[in-house]
Scaffold this motif. Structure first.
Motif, PDB file in Angstrom:
ATOM      1  N   THR A  20      15.684 -19.365  86.904  1.00  0.00           N
ATOM      2  CA  THR A  20      16.254 -20.303  85.931  1.00  0.00           C
ATOM      3  C   THR A  20      16.988 -19.552  84.828  1.00  0.00           C
ATOM      4  OG1 THR A  20      14.574 -21.975  86.396  1.00  0.00           O
ATOM      5  CG2 THR A  20      15.686 -22.114  84.258  1.00  0.00           C
ATOM      6  N   TYR A  28      20.932 -19.872  83.960  1.00  0.00           N
ATOM      7  CA  TYR A  28      21.489 -20.192  82.648  1.00  0.00           C
ATOM      8  C   TYR A  28      22.489 -19.123  82.201  1.00  0.00           C
ATOM      9  CZ  TYR A  28      18.066 -23.975  82.136  1.00  0.00           C
ATOM     10  OH  TYR A  28      17.332 -25.120  82.292  1.00  0.00           O
ATOM     11  N   LYS A  87      15.395 -25.199  77.087  1.00  0.00           N
ATOM     12  CA  LYS A  87      14.190 -25.746  77.712  1.00  0.00           C
ATOM     13  C   LYS A  87      13.824 -27.099  77.109  1.00  0.00           C
ATOM     14  CE  LYS A  87       9.348 -24.556  78.402  1.00  0.00           C
ATOM     15  NZ  LYS A  87       8.320 -23.567  78.113  1.00  0.00           N
ATOM     16  N   LYS A 130      16.296 -29.885  78.458  1.00  0.00           N
ATOM     17  CA  LYS A 130      16.216 -30.197  79.882  1.00  0.00           C
ATOM     18  C   LYS A 130      15.496 -31.512  80.173  1.00  0.00           C
ATOM     19  CE  LYS A 130      17.117 -29.019  84.093  1.00  0.00           C
ATOM     20  NZ  LYS A 130      18.255 -29.760  84.591  1.00  0.00           N
ATOM     21  N   ASP A 176      17.404 -34.749  79.886  1.00  0.00           N
ATOM     22  CA  ASP A 176      18.533 -34.934  80.804  1.00  0.00           C
ATOM     23  C   ASP A 176      19.897 -34.643  80.191  1.00  0.00           C
ATOM     24  OD1 ASP A 176      17.033 -35.499  83.066  1.00  0.00           O
ATOM     25  OD2 ASP A 176      16.985 -37.649  82.651  1.00  0.00           O
ATOM     26  N   MET A 183      24.667 -29.301  76.970  1.00  0.00           N
ATOM     27  CA  MET A 183      23.908 -28.160  76.462  1.00  0.00           C
ATOM     28  C   MET A 183      24.856 -27.106  75.900  1.00  0.00           C
ATOM     29  SD  MET A 183      20.999 -27.493  79.326  1.00  0.00           S
ATOM     30  CE  MET A 183      19.854 -28.744  79.835  1.00  0.00           C
TER      31      MET A 183
END
Length: 137
Positions: A21, A25, A56, A59, A62, A68
């Motif tokens: 993850t 990112y 985090k 997330k 949504d 983001m």
């Protein structure tokens, strides 16, 4: 290793994010390591870790990758503007927009959680009723 810099494994453990993850990112441009070690290992500064923690938090609400990225850019620009004559009004308006969106999404998630809890309670009630009906007398 640089002062205060952490390797990706330490960052993953600290943030609860997987190595995959964190790398993802980085790949999509949400975060980038502050530097690399002589051996090529990613090294993350406290600011990078804080950025991952913020991602985090977004997330479960949504937020899309683009949202983001825009929010992180907005926060970076506000930080940069703080060193100058003052934050720009447009940046603060954008930040307020994200605050409201987060708040609305929290309300929606709370409704979903309430419904899920009600469903679980009804199943428990039904199970209890059925168990009592089958119990020998």
């Amino acid at each position: 290793m640089g002062h205060g810099h952490r390797q990706i494994g330490e960052v993953a453990e600290r943030t609860g994010l997987s190595l995959r993850t964190i790398r993802y990112y980085e790949e999509v441009g949400l975060v980038s390591p502050a530097s690399r070690s002589h051996g090529g290992f990613r090294l993350y500064a406290e600011a990078d870790i804080a950025r991952l923690e913020l991602i985090k938090q977004m997330k479960p609400l949504d937020f899309t990758l683009e949202e983001m990225r825009d929010l992180l850019t907005t926060l970076d620009e506000i930080e940069d503007a703080a060193a100058g004559p003052g934050p720009q009004e447009a940046l603060l308006e954008r930040l307020e927009m994200y605050r409201l969106a987060a708040q609305e999404r929290c309300v929606s998630l709370q409704r979903q959680l309430d419904q899920a809890q009600s469903f679980a309670e009804s199943l428990s009630t039904e199970l209890g009723r059925r168990s009592n009906a089958r119990a020998p007398r």
